[in-house]
Design a protein around this motif. Structure first.
Motif, PDB file in Angstrom:
ATOM      1  N   ALA A  72       0.827  -1.210   0.000  1.00 34.59           N
ATOM      2  CA  ALA A  72       0.000   0.000   0.000  1.00 34.59           C
ATOM      3  C   ALA A  72       0.858   1.256   0.000  1.00 34.59           C
ATOM      4  O   ALA A  72       0.616   2.184  -0.772  1.00 34.59           O
ATOM      5  CB  ALA A  72      -0.953  -0.010   1.189  1.00 34.59           C
ATOM      6  N   ILE A  73       1.882   1.289   0.851  1.00 37.71           N
ATOM      7  CA  ILE A  73       2.727   2.473   0.933  1.00 37.71           C
ATOM      8  C   ILE A  73       3.532   2.636  -0.353  1.00 37.71           C
ATOM      9  O   ILE A  73       3.602   3.728  -0.923  1.00 37.71           O
ATOM     10  CB  ILE A  73       3.658   2.399   2.160  1.00 37.71           C
ATOM     11  CG1 ILE A  73       2.812   2.488   3.424  1.00 37.71           C
ATOM     12  CG2 ILE A  73       4.702   3.495   2.118  1.00 37.71           C
ATOM     13  CD1 ILE A  73       3.558   2.208   4.682  1.00 37.71           C
ATOM     14  N   THR A  74       4.129   1.554  -0.826  1.00 34.43           N
ATOM     15  CA  THR A  74       4.882   1.607  -2.070  1.00 34.43           C
ATOM     16  C   THR A  74       3.975   2.016  -3.225  1.00 34.43           C
ATOM     17  O   THR A  74       4.356   2.840  -4.069  1.00 34.43           O
ATOM     18  CB  THR A  74       5.526   0.240  -2.370  1.00 34.43           C
ATOM     19  OG1 THR A  74       6.369  -0.114  -1.277  1.00 34.43           O
ATOM     20  CG2 THR A  74       6.332   0.281  -3.649  1.00 34.43           C
ATOM     21  N   THR A 105       3.014   5.180  -7.502  1.00 33.93           N
ATOM     22  CA  THR A 105       2.038   5.507  -8.537  1.00 33.93           C
ATOM     23  C   THR A 105       1.537   6.947  -8.451  1.00 33.93           C
ATOM     24  O   THR A 105       0.653   7.330  -9.199  1.00 33.93           O
ATOM     25  CB  THR A 105       0.837   4.545  -8.496  1.00 33.93           C
ATOM     26  OG1 THR A 105       0.190   4.637  -7.232  1.00 33.93           O
ATOM     27  CG2 THR A 105       1.254   3.121  -8.786  1.00 33.93           C
ATOM     28  N   SER A 106       2.146   7.734  -7.607  1.00 34.62           N
ATOM     29  CA  SER A 106       1.818   9.156  -7.543  1.00 34.62           C
ATOM     30  C   SER A 106       2.640   9.966  -8.540  1.00 34.62           C
ATOM     31  O   SER A 106       2.601  11.188  -8.525  1.00 34.62           O
ATOM     32  CB  SER A 106       2.052   9.690  -6.124  1.00 34.62           C
ATOM     33  OG  SER A 106       1.186   9.062  -5.225  1.00 34.62           O
ATOM     34  N   ALA A 112      10.549   3.673  -3.417  1.00 37.98           N
ATOM     35  CA  ALA A 112       9.240   4.061  -3.954  1.00 37.98           C
ATOM     36  C   ALA A 112       9.274   5.526  -4.378  1.00 37.98           C
ATOM     37  O   ALA A 112       8.707   5.893  -5.411  1.00 37.98           O
ATOM     38  CB  ALA A 112       8.148   3.822  -2.917  1.00 37.98           C
ATOM     39  N   PHE A 113       9.951   6.367  -3.596  1.00 41.28           N
ATOM     40  CA  PHE A 113      10.110   7.770  -3.988  1.00 41.28           C
ATOM     41  C   PHE A 113      10.973   7.892  -5.239  1.00 41.28           C
ATOM     42  O   PHE A 113      10.757   8.772  -6.063  1.00 41.28           O
ATOM     43  CB  PHE A 113      10.678   8.612  -2.840  1.00 41.28           C
ATOM     44  CG  PHE A 113       9.647   9.049  -1.850  1.00 41.28           C
ATOM     45  CD1 PHE A 113       8.740  10.046  -2.166  1.00 41.28           C
ATOM     46  CD2 PHE A 113       9.577   8.455  -0.595  1.00 41.28           C
ATOM     47  CE1 PHE A 113       7.775  10.453  -1.251  1.00 41.28           C
ATOM     48  CE2 PHE A 113       8.619   8.855   0.327  1.00 41.28           C
ATOM     49  CZ  PHE A 113       7.717   9.851  -0.002  1.00 41.28           C
ATOM     50  N   GLY A 114      11.958   7.003  -5.385  1.00 39.70           N
ATOM     51  CA  GLY A 114      12.754   6.978  -6.615  1.00 39.70           C
ATOM     52  C   GLY A 114      11.874   6.698  -7.821  1.00 39.70           C
ATOM     53  O   GLY A 114      11.972   7.382  -8.853  1.00 39.70           O
ATOM     54  N   ALA A 115      10.989   5.705  -7.702  1.00 35.65           N
ATOM     55  CA  ALA A 115      10.054   5.398  -8.790  1.00 35.65           C
ATOM     56  C   ALA A 115       9.152   6.591  -9.058  1.00 35.65           C
ATOM     57  O   ALA A 115       8.903   6.954 -10.215  1.00 35.65           O
ATOM     58  CB  ALA A 115       9.220   4.164  -8.440  1.00 35.65           C
ATOM     59  N   PHE A 116       8.673   7.218  -8.002  1.00 31.50           N
ATOM     60  CA  PHE A 116       7.824   8.406  -8.092  1.00 31.50           C
ATOM     61  C   PHE A 116       8.486   9.494  -8.955  1.00 31.50           C
ATOM     62  O   PHE A 116       7.892  10.009  -9.897  1.00 31.50           O
ATOM     63  CB  PHE A 116       7.557   8.892  -6.660  1.00 31.50           C
ATOM     64  CG  PHE A 116       6.954  10.255  -6.499  1.00 31.50           C
ATOM     65  CD1 PHE A 116       5.630  10.490  -6.815  1.00 31.50           C
ATOM     66  CD2 PHE A 116       7.710  11.295  -5.980  1.00 31.50           C
ATOM     67  CE1 PHE A 116       5.059  11.747  -6.610  1.00 31.50           C
ATOM     68  CE2 PHE A 116       7.152  12.547  -5.781  1.00 31.50           C
ATOM     69  CZ  PHE A 116       5.821  12.768  -6.107  1.00 31.50           C
ATOM     70  N   PHE A 117       9.742   9.809  -8.652  1.00 33.56           N
ATOM     71  CA  PHE A 117      10.437  10.861  -9.388  1.00 33.56           C
ATOM     72  C   PHE A 117      10.839  10.430 -10.799  1.00 33.56           C
ATOM     73  O   PHE A 117      10.621  11.160 -11.757  1.00 33.56           O
ATOM     74  CB  PHE A 117      11.661  11.360  -8.618  1.00 33.56           C
ATOM     75  CG  PHE A 117      11.303  12.224  -7.447  1.00 33.56           C
ATOM     76  CD1 PHE A 117      10.794  13.497  -7.632  1.00 33.56           C
ATOM     77  CD2 PHE A 117      11.458  11.747  -6.153  1.00 33.56           C
ATOM     78  CE1 PHE A 117      10.447  14.300  -6.552  1.00 33.56           C
ATOM     79  CE2 PHE A 117      11.117  12.538  -5.065  1.00 33.56           C
ATOM     80  CZ  PHE A 117      10.606  13.811  -5.268  1.00 33.56           C
TER      81      PHE A 117
END
Length: 173
Positions: free
Chosen positions: A5-7, A12-13, A69-74
């Protein structure tokens, strides 16, 4: 390990980044409702990733792998904004075709470099990788075609609406 959920909420944001880059560099515009939705997603990402403890956020980023997950976000956010340039120049198909080929090569190289030969030798896993790669490529082709017809800021917001579902589910659960 970081929870799905967190990832999912964070990764996906990416439309937030895509929209910001599109507005800043491509002079696209968004309306007040879209801006409100972006702010809601950002707030949801921050609250979901804090595990209800604001002072532990930085520790949790490293400890639970949330930083990836933040890496994927950016990276996804920047990719989906900048892919507009080759799409405008050479069309909606070729940019994704090229990145798909590069992705398969990277998968193989990483598997070899990490000595994870089992990934390459397992036929069921290989088929799963092929199926997920095809799904990813198809989704990206639809995205590319959509931004060739409309604004990236709008298309990214619609295509990436799953964070809203993740935020609601994370809040409820």
């Amino acid at each position: 390990k970081t929870g799905v959920a967190i990832t999912g909420v964070i990764g996906t944001s990416y439309p937030v980044i895509t929209t910001i880059v599109s507005v800043l560099f491509f002079n696209e515009t968004i309306n007040i409702y879209q801006a409100g939705a972006i702010i809601a997603v950002l707030i949801g990402v921050v609250f979901s990733s804090m595990h209800n403890k604001a002072k532990l956020l930085l520790r949790d980023l490293h400890k639970h792998g949330t930083i990836y997950a933040f890496g994927a976000f950016f990276f996804w956010g920047i990719y989906f904004a900048l892919v507009r340039i080759p799409i405008n120049e050479i069309g909606w198909f070729l940019p994704q075709y090229t990145s798909g080929i590069v992705g398969v090569i990277m998968f193989y190289v990483i598997a070899v470099l990490t000595n994870n030969k089992d990934v390459i030798k397992k036929p069921k896993l290989a088929w799963l990788v092929v199926v997920t790669a095809c799904l990813q490529v198809m989704g990206a082709l639809f995205f590319n075609y959509a931004i060739s017809k409309g604004q990236t800021a709008i298309v990214a917001s619609i295509a990436g609406s799953s964070p809203a579902v993740f935020v609601v589910l994370a809040f409820l659960i």
